[in-house]
Design a protein around this motif. Structure first.
Motif, PDB file in Angstrom:
ATOM      1  N   HIS A  10      37.311  48.741  40.654  1.00 35.68           N
ATOM      2  CA  HIS A  10      37.080  49.240  41.806  1.00 35.68           C
ATOM      3  C   HIS A  10      37.954  50.293  42.336  1.00 35.68           C
TER       4      HIS A  10
ATOM      5  N   HIS B  79      39.356  41.403  38.648  1.00 35.03           N
ATOM      6  CA  HIS B  79      38.179  41.786  39.580  1.00 35.03           C
ATOM      7  C   HIS B  79      37.825  40.190  40.228  1.00 35.03           C
ATOM      8  N   SER B  80      36.911  40.596  41.345  1.00 36.28           N
ATOM      9  CA  SER B  80      36.554  39.267  42.124  1.00 36.28           C
ATOM     10  C   SER B  80      34.977  39.332  41.899  1.00 36.28           C
TER      11      SER B  80
ATOM     12  N   GLU C 296      36.189  43.898  47.686  1.00 34.28           N
ATOM     13  CA  GLU C 296      36.773  43.562  46.429  1.00 34.28           C
ATOM     14  C   GLU C 296      38.026  44.358  45.814  1.00 34.28           C
TER      15      GLU C 296
HETATM   16 ZN    ZN Z   1      34.218  43.876  40.353  1.00 34.69          ZN
END
Ligand code: ZN
Length: 553
Positions: free
Chosen positions: A386, A453-454, A400
Motif C-alpha cells: 500500500h 502487509h498487515s 497498514e
Molecule cells: Zn495489505
C-alpha cells in the motif's frame, strides 16, 4: 529531485485583492491530441478517493475552477465521454466536502463537481493523473507542523504529511505570504513573530482552522524562494542573501566519516571535508534522530565507504544527497532514545565537525543478525504494501501502509548492514501500483522478493496469527524458511504458510512471498504491530530468514 513551486501558483496581488482570492482559475491543454476522444470507463469512490479510469496514454485536456457561494470545484475534461450514460453521485465525503458528482456535461465534456462547506477544503483536493486513472484525493485531516526552524535566513517547516503551499506577493510594504493549506500548528507556541535582523520580520499564525499563514515583511522578501521536498513534508523558504556569492574557502566535498570514540556512555563521530564546512542541523523525534545538512557540499567516493559499528547511542547512520534544490549532503544519526544528547565541536580550520553523543541508549545493541557470507551476497527487493492514498487496512488510528513501511525500511537497513543489496519498491508514503511493484522487481532482477502487509478481518476480531503466502513452488521454499524463522523468534500465533494468487507473488519473476504480519482487527496484535519494538523484532526476524535462505540457495 526538487519541485520548485510553479509560477501559476505564484499570484501577484495588490493589498486590497487578497480577499478576492476565492476564485482560482487554472487551465491546461498540455499535449493532448485534439482529435482523440477519451473514454472514461469506470468511476469509483473509495476511501476518500474518487477515481476515473480512462483510455488516454497522453495528457488530458481539462479546466479547473473553484467558485464561491456555494463553494464548489468544477473540473471539466474535454474531448471525453463517459462509457455509461449516467450520473455518478457520492455523498458524505469526509471533511468539509459535501458531495461529488460526475456526469456527461456536454457531448464532449465530462464534468466533475465537488461541493464543499468552504473553498479552502476544495483547494486541498489533490488531483493526479497516474497511468490511465485520474484521481481526486480528498484530504481528511490537516497535516500538523512538527518543526519550524529559522537558520541562516532560511525558514524550514517539517510536517507529518504532505503540505500544500500557496504563495502570495503583496506590496506596500513588500510581503511574501506563504499559506500552508490543510495544515495546523502543533502548539500555540509555534505561532509567533520574530525579526530576521532589522530588515525583515516573520510572523507565523494559524489563519482559520486549516491554514497556517507565514508572512515575511521587508524589502527583500519577494526574492525569497519557496521550495518543497519530494515527499512534500518539508517546505523551505530560502533567503537570498549571500546565496549566490562564491563559496570561496568552503569545502566542496566531504571526504571522511569516522567513529573516533565509542564507549558505554559516549561516542564521538567526525565528518571531514577538504576545507571549512557549512552545515545546519535539526533534531527530530519519533524515532529520535539528528539530521545534519552540509550545504553546497557533495560526497567524495571515500565518504562513508567503511561501515561503522553501532554504538550505545547511535543505532545507524545514513547519508545521501538531500532534495533541497542545491547540493546538500545529509547525514542522519538514528539515536537510541530521547535521552541521547549531542554536542558539536570543530577543529581549528573548521574542516572537521565532531559530533559527540552522550547518554545510554535504551534499545538493544546486538541485532543478532549474522552478516551474509560474501560468496552468497545477493540482491533482494522489499515491498512495503500500500501507500499514498491507498492506506490498506485502517484500525484504531493506525494505517497498514505505515506499519508495512516501517517494517520494510528496517528490513532494508538490516539487510544492508548484513551485506545484502536491498531495494525497496517504495521508501516513503507514496502510492505505487501493483504493476509498478512487479516492474521494479523484474527490472532489478533480485534473488528474492518479499512483500510485507498487515492483515484485517472485520467480521472476526478474534482472528490472529502471522501468515506467509506464496504462489510458485520456489516461493514455497522461501516461505518455509522465513515463516519458520519468524515463528521461532516472535511470540505470534501460527497463521500457517498459504498459497494464494496475490498479484505481486504471481507476476514477479523472482521467488516471492507476502508476509501478513498479524491482524490489525485483533486488538492485541494491533498493539504489537503498531509498536516500534515489535516492528523492529519482525524486521530482524525477516532479515534473518532472508539471510538463512540466501545462504542455502
Ligand atoms: Zn495489505
Amino acid at each position: 529531485m526538487i519541485k520548485q513551486l510553479i509560477h501559476n501558483n505564484l499570484l501577484k496581488f495588490s493589498k486590497q485583492c487578497l480577499f478576492v482570492l476565492a476564485i482560482l482559475l487554472s487551465f491546461s491543454t498540455l499535449s493532448a491530441e485534439a482529435d482523440r476522444t477519451i473514454t472514461v470507463s469506470t468511476v469509483a469512490y473509495r476511501n476518500h478517493v474518487l477515481s476515473l479510469k480512462h483510455n488516454s496514454f497522453g495528457d488530458i485536456k481539462f479546466k479547473k475552477r473553484i467558485y464561491n457561494d456555494p463553494a464548489r470545484l468544477v473540473f471539466d475534461i474535454f474531448d471525453a465521454k463517459l462509457a455509461q450514460a449516467k450520473t455518478f453521485r457520492y455523498e458524505d465525503i469526509t471533511g468539509d466536502i459535501v458531495s461529488v458528482r460526475v456526469a456527461q456535461f456536454e457531448d464532449d465534456t465530462v464534468r466533475i463537481v465537488c461541493e464543499a462547506k468552504n473553498t479552502t477544503s476544495l483547494e486541498k483536493i489533490k488531483i493526479e493523473n497516474i497511468g490511465q486513472t485520474l484521481y481526486f484525493k480528498f484530504r481528511v485531516r490537516n497535516v500538523v507542523l512538527q518543526d519550524i526552524s529559522f537558520q541562516d535566513g532560511d525558514l524550514r517547516i517539517v510536517a507529518d504529511g504532505p503540505m500544500v503551499p500557496r504563495t502570495i506577493l503583496l506590496e506596500d510594504p513588500e510581503r511574501l505570504v506563504l499559506d500552508l493549506i490543510g495544515a495546523e500548528l502543533k502548539s500555540k507556541s509555534q505561532a509567533k513573530k520574530f525579526n530576521n535582523g532589522e530588515e525583515e520580520s516573520i510572523r507565523i499564525s494559524q489563519f482559520e482552522g486549516s491554514i497556517v499563514r507565514i508572512v515575511f515583511t521587508g524589502e527583500k522578501t519577494h526574492k525569497r524562494d519557496v521550495r518543497i521536498s519530494d515527499n512534500e513534508k518539508q517546505v523551505i523558504v530560502m533567503g537570498k542573501e549571500g546565496k549566490d556569492e562564491a563559496r570561496e574557502g568552503f569545502a566542496e566535498k566531504l571526504t571522511k566519516l569516522s567513529l573516533n570514540i565509542s564507549e558505554a556512555k559516549t561516542s564521538t563521530y567526525a565528518v571531514t571535508g577538504e576545507k571549512r564546512l557549512h552545515y545546519k542541523f535539526l533534531k527530530l523525534h519519533n524515532p529520535e534522530r539528528l539530521v545534519i545538512d552540509f550545504i553546497d557540499v557533495e560526497m567524495a567516493s571515500s565518504f562513508g565507504s567503511e561501515p561503522l559499528p553501532e554504538t550505545s547511542q547511535v543505532s545507524d547512520i545514513r547519508f545521501g544527497k538531500a532534495t533541497l534544490g542545491r547540493p546538500v549532503t545529509r547525514v542522519v544519526f538514528d539515536l537510541k532514545g530521547a535521552q541521547i544528547k549531542e554536542e558539536f565541536r570543530e577543529n581549528a580550520d573548521g574542516s572537521i565537525l565532531y559530533i559527540r553523543f552522550n547518554g545510554i541508549g535504551t534499545k538493544s545493541i546486538n541485532t543478532g543478525i549474522t552478516p551474509i557470507n560474501p560468496s552468497k551476497k545477493a540482491t533482494v527487493v522489499i515491498d512495503a504494501g500500500h501507500g499514498g492514498y491507498d492506506h490498506g487496512a485502517m484500525y484504531g488510528g493506525h494505517d497498514e501502509k505505515e506499519i508495512n513501511l516501517n517494517v520494510a525500511k528496517k528490513v532494508n537497513r538490516y539487510l544492508e548492514q548484513a551485506g545484502v543489496d536491498s531495494y525497496m519498491t517504495r521508501t516513503e508514503d507514496r502510492f505505487v501500483s501493483l504493476a509498478e511493484r512487479v516492474e521494479i522487481s523484474n527490472t532489478i532482477n533480485p534473488k528474492i522478493f518479499v512483500s510485507v502487509h498487515s492483515n484485517a478481518i472485520i467480521s472476526n476480531p478474534k482472528m490472529s496469527g502471522l501468515q506467509t503466502y506464496y504462489y510458485s513452488s520456489n516461493g514455497y521454499k522461501l516461505a518455509g524458511v522465513i515463516h519458520k524463522e519468524l515463528l521461532g523468534d516472535i511470540k505470534m500465533d501460527d497463521g500457517k504458510i498459504r498459497k494464494a494468487n496475490f498479484y505481486v507473488c504471481k507476476h514477479t519473476k523472482a521467488p516471492s512471498i507476502l508476509v501478513e504480519m498479524g491482524f490489525m482487527t485483533n486488538k492485541k496484535e494491533l498493539k504489537k504491530l503498531a509498536s516500534d519494538d515489535y516492528q523492529d523484532e519482525l524486521a530482524k526476524s525477516i532479515t534473518r530468514g532472508i539471510i538463512a535462505y540466501l545462504e542455502k540457495h
